[in-house]
Design a protein around this motif. Structure first.
Motif, short mmCIF file in Angstrom:
data_model
loop_
_atom_site.label_atom_id
_atom_site.label_comp_id
_atom_site.label_asym_id
_atom_site.label_seq_id
_atom_site.Cartn_x
_atom_site.Cartn_y
_atom_site.Cartn_z
N GLU A 363 0.86 -1.19 0.00
CA GLU A 363 0.00 0.00 0.00
C GLU A 363 0.89 1.23 0.00
O GLU A 363 1.96 1.24 0.60
CB GLU A 363 -0.91 0.03 1.25
N GLY A 364 0.45 2.26 -0.67
CA GLY A 364 1.20 3.51 -0.65
C GLY A 364 1.62 3.97 -2.03
O GLY A 364 1.22 3.40 -3.05
N LYS A 365 2.45 5.01 -2.05
CA LYS A 365 2.90 5.60 -3.31
C LYS A 365 4.26 5.04 -3.70
O LYS A 365 5.10 4.74 -2.86
CB LYS A 365 2.99 7.12 -3.18
N ILE A 366 4.48 4.91 -5.04
CA ILE A 366 5.77 4.44 -5.54
C ILE A 366 6.13 5.22 -6.79
O ILE A 366 5.27 5.83 -7.44
CB ILE A 366 5.74 2.92 -5.87
N LEU A 367 7.42 5.17 -7.12
CA LEU A 367 7.90 5.80 -8.34
C LEU A 367 8.36 4.70 -9.28
O LEU A 367 9.28 3.95 -8.98
CB LEU A 367 9.08 6.75 -8.05
N ILE A 368 7.68 4.58 -10.42
CA ILE A 368 8.04 3.55 -11.41
C ILE A 368 9.24 4.04 -12.21
O ILE A 368 9.36 5.24 -12.52
CB ILE A 368 6.85 3.27 -12.35
N LEU A 369 10.10 3.11 -12.58
CA LEU A 369 11.27 3.43 -13.40
C LEU A 369 10.84 4.11 -14.69
O LEU A 369 9.95 3.63 -15.40
CB LEU A 369 12.02 2.13 -13.72
N GLY A 370 11.47 5.25 -14.99
CA GLY A 370 11.13 5.99 -16.21
C GLY A 370 10.12 7.09 -15.99
O GLY A 370 9.83 7.85 -16.90
N ARG A 371 9.57 7.17 -14.76
CA ARG A 371 8.60 8.22 -14.44
C ARG A 371 9.29 9.31 -13.59
O ARG A 371 10.35 9.09 -13.02
CB ARG A 371 7.41 7.65 -13.66
N ASN A 372 8.65 10.45 -13.50
CA ASN A 372 9.21 11.52 -12.66
C ASN A 372 8.27 11.92 -11.53
O ASN A 372 8.49 12.91 -10.85
CB ASN A 372 9.55 12.75 -13.52
N LYS A 373 7.21 11.11 -11.34
CA LYS A 373 6.22 11.45 -10.32
C LYS A 373 5.69 10.18 -9.67
O LYS A 373 5.42 9.18 -10.34
CB LYS A 373 5.06 12.23 -10.96
N THR A 374 5.59 10.21 -8.33
CA THR A 374 5.06 9.04 -7.62
C THR A 374 3.54 8.96 -7.81
O THR A 374 2.87 9.98 -8.00
CB THR A 374 5.37 9.10 -6.11
N ARG A 375 3.04 7.73 -7.73
CA ARG A 375 1.59 7.50 -7.80
C ARG A 375 1.22 6.39 -6.82
O ARG A 375 2.04 5.53 -6.50
CB ARG A 375 1.16 7.06 -9.20
N LYS A 376 -0.03 6.40 -6.37
CA LYS A 376 -0.50 5.30 -5.54
C LYS A 376 -0.48 4.01 -6.34
O LYS A 376 -0.81 4.01 -7.53
CB LYS A 376 -1.93 5.57 -5.05
N ILE A 377 -0.10 2.92 -5.67
CA ILE A 377 0.01 1.65 -6.39
C ILE A 377 -1.34 1.21 -6.97
O ILE A 377 -1.40 0.59 -8.03
CB ILE A 377 0.62 0.54 -5.49
N LYS A 378 -2.43 1.58 -6.30
CA LYS A 378 -3.76 1.24 -6.81
C LYS A 378 -3.97 1.85 -8.20
O LYS A 378 -4.53 1.22 -9.09
CB LYS A 378 -4.83 1.74 -5.84
N LYS A 379 -3.50 3.10 -8.37
CA LYS A 379 -3.64 3.78 -9.66
C LYS A 379 -2.79 3.11 -10.74
O LYS A 379 -3.17 3.03 -11.91
CB LYS A 379 -3.26 5.26 -9.53
N ILE A 380 -1.62 2.59 -10.31
CA ILE A 380 -0.74 1.93 -11.27
C ILE A 380 -1.35 0.60 -11.73
O ILE A 380 -1.32 0.26 -12.91
CB ILE A 380 0.66 1.70 -10.66
N TRP A 381 -1.95 -0.14 -10.77
CA TRP A 381 -2.64 -1.39 -11.15
C TRP A 381 -3.73 -1.08 -12.18
O TRP A 381 -3.89 -1.79 -13.17
CB TRP A 381 -3.28 -2.06 -9.94
N GLN A 382 -4.46 0.00 -11.92
CA GLN A 382 -5.55 0.37 -12.84
C GLN A 382 -4.99 0.76 -14.20
O GLN A 382 -5.53 0.37 -15.25
CB GLN A 382 -6.36 1.53 -12.24
N GLU A 383 -3.90 1.51 -14.19
CA GLU A 383 -3.26 1.94 -15.44
C GLU A 383 -2.80 0.73 -16.26
O GLU A 383 -2.87 0.73 -17.49
CB GLU A 383 -2.06 2.82 -15.08
N LYS A 384 -2.31 -0.31 -15.56
CA LYS A 384 -1.82 -1.51 -16.23
C LYS A 384 -2.95 -2.50 -16.54
O LYS A 384 -2.71 -3.61 -17.01
CB LYS A 384 -0.78 -2.21 -15.35
N ASN A 385 -4.18 -2.10 -16.24
CA ASN A 385 -5.36 -2.95 -16.49
C ASN A 385 -5.31 -4.28 -15.73
O ASN A 385 -5.73 -5.32 -16.24
CB ASN A 385 -5.53 -3.22 -17.99
#
Length: 440
Positions: A363-385
């Protein structure tokens, strides 16, 4: 009678469900007679001992004696069952058919002695449950048990007709006195309901059988129509597209849902459950994560589709250490294993002092490699479908408490000081339920 069926089937291998009772005894005897004129057919019998009575061993001896006399190979299997469990009749039936299925040979057809009285009893049980036309169709002359055929040759014969045949050929059969226990629903219908109806209307059984045949024909027509219609809604990943369901009449929607579930080859849930899927899943909030359980499976919604998935054990609190990184690390819940090889994803190599561990929740925010801004992991799961039910099935790689990667999905930018890399592969049978999933 049986000879005509054998000729039509063009089949050589038959397994008889042989309880030793009237109907299965007549059935086996008819096959033995048929073999005299069709010698190349092969007959076997299977007797399931439910171990519910002190007479069970006596019945086994009876069945063995008859089969030995007629040179019929007999399989005897036991079921041990807790009578305290609810719905004993249904549970025993499921166990019985599983055993029979596992003993059927390739291209062997199962023959059962179900007759018109059994068919009528099944019809009444379906009425009691509030079934629709599919349930009221009761048993079919020919159906499938998995990938094996079941034939019920006596469905158009009454019990009295089978008794006449048995007496004519001087057959002996077992009398199971538990069949007179009217605490069981089927026995109550058999001994209390149907005899009274036949007294009043002598042709009741045959008329009931005619109604069942009509229901079967109507069900076949409806299923054929729905099978053609549902091709417009079932997607390549087997999900059901419900985007336009809110513009379609409820009756059509629930019929399509039933047909879609039928494609999953499980026991059809009740109409009430189908309505729950319609009301509670299709019309739930857009941001909701609804689910309805059906046996060991779940109906889930993700975006504008329904998914049929097997219920998985919860592994989100599982914590695994990978001490010997040159060996495979096997994951729980049949999720496969991790292995170090050249085909894997390239990651920063852990230091000798770092403990490699796998988790299934973060749970929480992370910074994915190649990005310049952290996002909540829930949003990343949604982004990755990645739908909610798969998120806790994906192994998360950690070095000590540093989150490194959701394997196969993304890498975390942690500015790891070690410039060396290693490659990890996640070998698994986890099938994405959406063709748009961005697995690497």
């Amino acid at each position: 009678m049986i000879k005509n069926i054998i000729t039509q089937l063009k089949n050589k291998l038959f397994l008889v469900a042989y309880s030793g009772g009237l109907d299965s005894t007549v059935l086996l005897h008819q096959l033995i007679i048929a073999k005299k004129t069709i010698p190349d057919i092969k007959i076997r019998a299977i007797h399931i001992n439910h171990n519910l009575t002190s007479f069970s061993q006596k019945w086994i001896k009876h069945c063995k004696k008859y089969c030995e006399k007629n040179k019929i190979p007999l399989i005897v299997k036991n079921i041990f069952f807790d009578e305290q469990i609810n719905n004993t009749e249904e549970k025993l039936r499921i166990k019985r058919y599983n055993i029979i299925y596992n003993n059927l040979l390739l291209k062997e057809v199962l023959l059962t002695g179900h007759h018109m009285n059994d068919q009528c009893e099944t019809f009444f049980l379906s009425l009691k449950r509030g079934s629709g036309p599919t349930g009221l169709s009761s048993m079919s002359f020919k159906t499938m048990l998995g990938d094996k055929k079941i034939i019920r040759p006596f469905l158009n014969k009454t019990r009295k007709e089978l008794e006449f045949l048995a007496n004519y050929h001087h057959l002996n059969w077992i009398q199971d006195f538990s069949n007179f226990n009217t605490n069981y629903d089927r026995n109550y219908i058999r001994h209390k309901i149907i005899p009274e109806l036949e007294k009043r209307w002598p042709f009741f059984l045959k008329n009931c059988f005619r109604t069942i045949k009509i229901c079967q024909k109507e069900t076949i027509l409806l299923n054929n129509f729905l099978l053609e219609k549902i091709q417009n809604f079932v997607q390549s990943d087997n999900s059901l597209n419900i985007k336009t369901f809110k513009n379609i009449k409820k009756d059509m929607c629930t019929a399509l849902i039933r047909r879609w579930i039928a494609l999953q080859q499980i026991k059809m849930p009740s109409y009430k459950n189908i309505e729950c899927i319609y009301d509670q899943i299709i019309f739930s909030r857009v941001d909701a994560n609804p689910k309805i359980k059906i046996e060991k499976n779940e109906i889930r919604r993700y975006k504008q589709s329904l998914y049929f998935i097997k219920t998985q054990p919860i592994v989100k609190n599982t914590f695994l250490f990978w001490h010997k990184k040159n060996n495979k690390l096997f994951l729980p819940n049949d999720l496969g294993y991790l292995v170090q090889n050249d085909q894997g994803i390239s990651l920063p190599k852990p230091k000798k002092s770092e403990l490699i561990n796998i988790r299934f929740q973060y749970e929480g925010k992370i910074l994915i490699l190649g990005r310049n801004k952290t996002r909540k992991i829930k949003k990343i799961w949604q982004e990755k479908n990645i739908p909610p039910w798969l998120r806790n099935q994906i192994p998360l790689l950690f070095y000590n408490d540093d989150f490194i990667s959701a394997l196969g999905v993304f890498i975390v930018d942690i500015k790891h000081k070690n410039k060396e890399t290693w490659k990890i592969s996640w070998q698994n049978d986890l099938k994405p339920t959406n063709k748009k999933f961005l697995f690497y």
